[in-house]
Scaffold this motif. Structure first.
Motif: not given
Length: 113
Positions: A85-113
């Motif tokens: 389950x993915x939820x957005x957080x309050x954050x400053x504006x950024x480009x789509x690539x940066x936002x996607x990379x942050x999500x991919x990093x979190x998905x791999x991080x939580x899946x390896x726990x």
């Protein structure tokens, strides 16, 4: 040929969301908060919870949903046996690539726990 995220890859029932919120592992990034639970199924699933309190404009909520679905769809094979389950957080504006990379990093991080 369709490149859509299949219905079988989505979390649709409130009971599925509830079990992930109650029993899942959580991790936070700059733009996202991800909760995940390991399941016995062989297919990864994605649920979205993008709140109006976090992003007031529909255009921003839809942007975050599009980015989340596409990032998950492209990497879905790596996350077998996981439901997210993915939820957005309050954050400053950024480009789509940066936002996607942050999500991919979190998905791999939580899946390896």
């Amino acid at each position: 040929m369709s490149f859509r995220l299949a219905r079988q890859s989505k979390i649709l029932k409130p009971s599925e969301y509830k079990s992930i919120f109650n029993n899942g592992n959580m991790t936070r990034g700059e733009y996202w908060q991800v909760m995940a639970i390991k399941t016995s199924t062989t297919k990864a699933k994605l649920g979205l919870a993008i709140s109006k309190k976090v992003h007031h404009l529909a255009i921003e909520r839809n942007r975050f949903k599009r980015i989340a679905r596409e990032t998950f769809r492209l990497q879905q094979a790596e996350f077998k046996n996981w439901e997210f389950v993915v939820m957005a957080r309050h954050a400053k504006t950024a480009n789509n690539v940066t936002i996607a990379q942050d999500l991919l990093m979190l998905l791999t991080k939580v899946a390896t726990k």
